[in-house]
Enzyme design. Structure first.
Site, PDB file in Angstrom:
ATOM      1  N   TRP A 103       0.814  -1.223   0.000  1.00  0.00           N
ATOM      2  CA  TRP A 103       0.000   0.000   0.000  1.00  0.00           C
ATOM      3  C   TRP A 103       0.841   1.263   0.000  1.00  0.00           C
ATOM      4  CZ3 TRP A 103      -4.353  -0.221  -2.111  1.00  0.00           C
ATOM      5  CH2 TRP A 103      -5.140  -1.361  -2.006  1.00  0.00           C
ATOM      6  N   ASP A 173      -1.077   7.203   6.622  1.00  0.00           N
ATOM      7  CA  ASP A 173      -2.205   6.350   6.245  1.00  0.00           C
ATOM      8  C   ASP A 173      -2.366   5.315   7.358  1.00  0.00           C
ATOM      9  OD1 ASP A 173      -3.831   4.348   5.275  1.00  0.00           O
ATOM     10  OD2 ASP A 173      -2.767   4.086   3.375  1.00  0.00           O
ATOM     11  N   LYS A 197     -11.891  -1.265   8.011  1.00  0.00           N
ATOM     12  CA  LYS A 197     -11.128  -2.166   8.873  1.00  0.00           C
ATOM     13  C   LYS A 197     -11.669  -2.061  10.300  1.00  0.00           C
ATOM     14  CE  LYS A 197      -7.847  -2.542   5.578  1.00  0.00           C
ATOM     15  NZ  LYS A 197      -8.135  -2.515   4.183  1.00  0.00           N
TER      16      LYS A 197
HETATM   17  C1  LIG Z   1      -3.084   0.712   4.370  1.00  0.00           C
HETATM   18  C2  LIG Z   1      -3.999   0.836   3.200  1.00  0.00           C
HETATM   19  N1  LIG Z   1      -4.000   1.977   2.482  1.00  0.00           N
HETATM   20  C3  LIG Z   1      -4.801   2.154   1.431  1.00  0.00           C
HETATM   21  C4  LIG Z   1      -5.672   1.161   1.020  1.00  0.00           C
HETATM   22  C5  LIG Z   1      -6.601   1.414  -0.157  1.00  0.00           C
HETATM   23  O1  LIG Z   1      -7.824   1.720   0.342  1.00  0.00           O
HETATM   24  P1  LIG Z   1      -9.146   1.977  -0.533  1.00  0.00           P
HETATM   25  O2  LIG Z   1      -9.532   0.669  -1.115  1.00  0.00           O
HETATM   26  O3  LIG Z   1     -10.118   2.512   0.450  1.00  0.00           O
HETATM   27  O4  LIG Z   1      -8.801   2.985  -1.563  1.00  0.00           O
HETATM   28  C6  LIG Z   1      -5.719  -0.040   1.734  1.00  0.00           C
HETATM   29  C7  LIG Z   1      -6.639  -1.112   1.324  1.00  0.00           C
HETATM   30  O5  LIG Z   1      -6.856  -2.087   1.967  1.00  0.00           O
HETATM   31  C8  LIG Z   1      -4.863  -0.203   2.855  1.00  0.00           C
HETATM   32  O6  LIG Z   1      -4.875  -1.334   3.570  1.00  0.00           O
END
Ligand SMILES: Cc1ncc(COP(=O)(O)O)c(C=O)c1O
Length: 363
Positions: A103, A173, A197
């Site tokens: 991510w 994040d 989550k």
């Molecule tokens: C740490 C993290 N950041 C970003 C994301 C992407 O999130 P989204 O699907 O809400 O765009 C995820 C997806 O699981 C994630 O675990």
């Protein structure tokens, strides 16, 4: 019902009491007699939901008044873009990124579209098995911001401390560990986390933004991509995901009233992680945890079995035993148990026991 044994990486488990209340609210809210799915985002009722969600988050995380709490759409992925659009573009500075997993690797890709982007550390060549030590980061004092992901959902790596220099705005994040343990909120210029989550269902992303940082954003962006739009409109510039925000509010109530707050939650999460890693470590030759011990996540436990065939067999038998959502992320395969807030210690103890039994049966 299989909800109690949902170890999915997200969207994942929600507290049983929240699910019950949500089910009733879909039929009719006690306050209005209308389904939550048919409530106007301009209603007084919804303003109350937004206000309570914000109040609860502020109390749970110690968010001071000089921070905005925004409820946005587009997931955490849109934040990968909005952050550099607002704070890197035309700033005359560079942005710094730590790439420690699947991510966090996505974030600088978007930043490069906006300006000078420097990856200070990249764990990819090592297979994202560890996090950088402080002395591996060549930080500079004049960066527009430093971005990192506090918990790598796919690889199961979690920062124990906070990287960065005090004078550089720190952006994190926290999609997979916000509300799992107390944080030093004031250390951050911006925190974001999608709901699916620990916070609620998919559809809403919480952004916690220091006012002084928000004021540095450039002007002239498309309306919806400008943080100031959402600050000024108090998260209802356009139609927000009413249902997702309602459920998020219920989750914050649950955390406050039934769990007793974030510190109490952290103790439970610690016990869950200890139980599961303990069971994996007890059969070390058979189960192999993806990340190095010092970086192990309390939220996502990524591990492997000796062969892909055994992993497939594991998943199939696990499902029959009532354990769900244990497949690893498509990028690395293997197995993953996510231990988000709503996953109970009982559920984790049951899984831990079953890991031992599977080993005895198959190993
Ligand atoms: C740490 C993290 N950041 C970003 C994301 C992407 O999130 P989204 O699907 O809400 O765009 C995820 C997806 O699981 C994630 O675990």
């Amino acid at each position: 019902m299989n909800n109690a044994m949902n170890f999915s990486g997200g969207p994942g488990a929600l507290p049983a009491s929240v699910l019950r209340e949500t089910r009733d609210a879909i039929e009719a809210l006690p306050e209005t007699g209308l389904s939550v799915l048919g409530m106007s985002h301009r209603s007084e009722w919804f303003r109350g939901v937004l206000d309570e969600a914000e109040r609860n988050l502020r109390a749970l995380l110690g968010i001071p008044a000089h921070y905005h709490v925004l409820f946005m759409q587009g997931g955490s992925s849109l934040q990968f873009s909005m952050l550099p659009m607002n704070f890197l573009r035309a700033s005359g500075r560079h942005a710094e990124y730590i790439v420690s997993g699947y991510w966090s690797a996505k974030a600088p890709v978007e930043a490069r579209l906006e300006g000078d982007t420097r990856v200070l550390w990249d764990g990819r060549a090592e297979g994202y098995r560890r996090l950088p030590a402080a002395d591996e980061l060549q930080l500079s004092q004049d960066a527009a911001y430093l971005h990192y992901v506090s918990n790598e959902t796919v690889e199961g790596l979690e920062f124990a401390g906070t990287p960065g220099l005090p004078e550089v705005p720190l952006v994190c994040d926290m999609s997979s560990n916000l509300l799992a343990a107390p944080i030093d909120t004031e250390r951050y210029a911006m925190i974001y986390a999608h709901a699916q989550k620990n916070l609620g269902p998919a559809g809403v992303t919480v952004v916690i933004l220091r006012d002084e940082f928000a004021r540095r954003a450039i002007t002239g962006l498309p309306t919806l991509l400008d943080y100031r739009t959402h600050i000024a409109a108090r998260s209802v510039y356009n139609t927000p995901p009413v249902f997702a925000i309602y459920v998020l509010m219920l989750v914050t109530r649950w955390l406050r009233d039934e769990v007793g707050g974030v510190e109490a939650m952290a103790a439970i999460n610690r016990a869950k992680a200890d139980a599961l890693y303990g069971a994996l470590d007890a059969e070390q030759g058979f189960y192999r945890v993806h990340g190095e011990r010092s970086c192990r996540s309390t939220m996502n436990v990524a591990f492997r079995l000796p062969t892909p065939e055994l992993e497939a067999h594991f998943l199939e038998t696990a499902r029959r035993e009532g354990f769900h959502g244990l497949e690893g992320h498509r990028s690395i395969g293997g197995l993953r148990a996510s231990l988000y807030n709503a996953v109970t210690l009982d559920a984790v103890n049951a899984l831990s026991e079953w890991l031992g039994e599977f080993r005895r049966r198959e190993g």
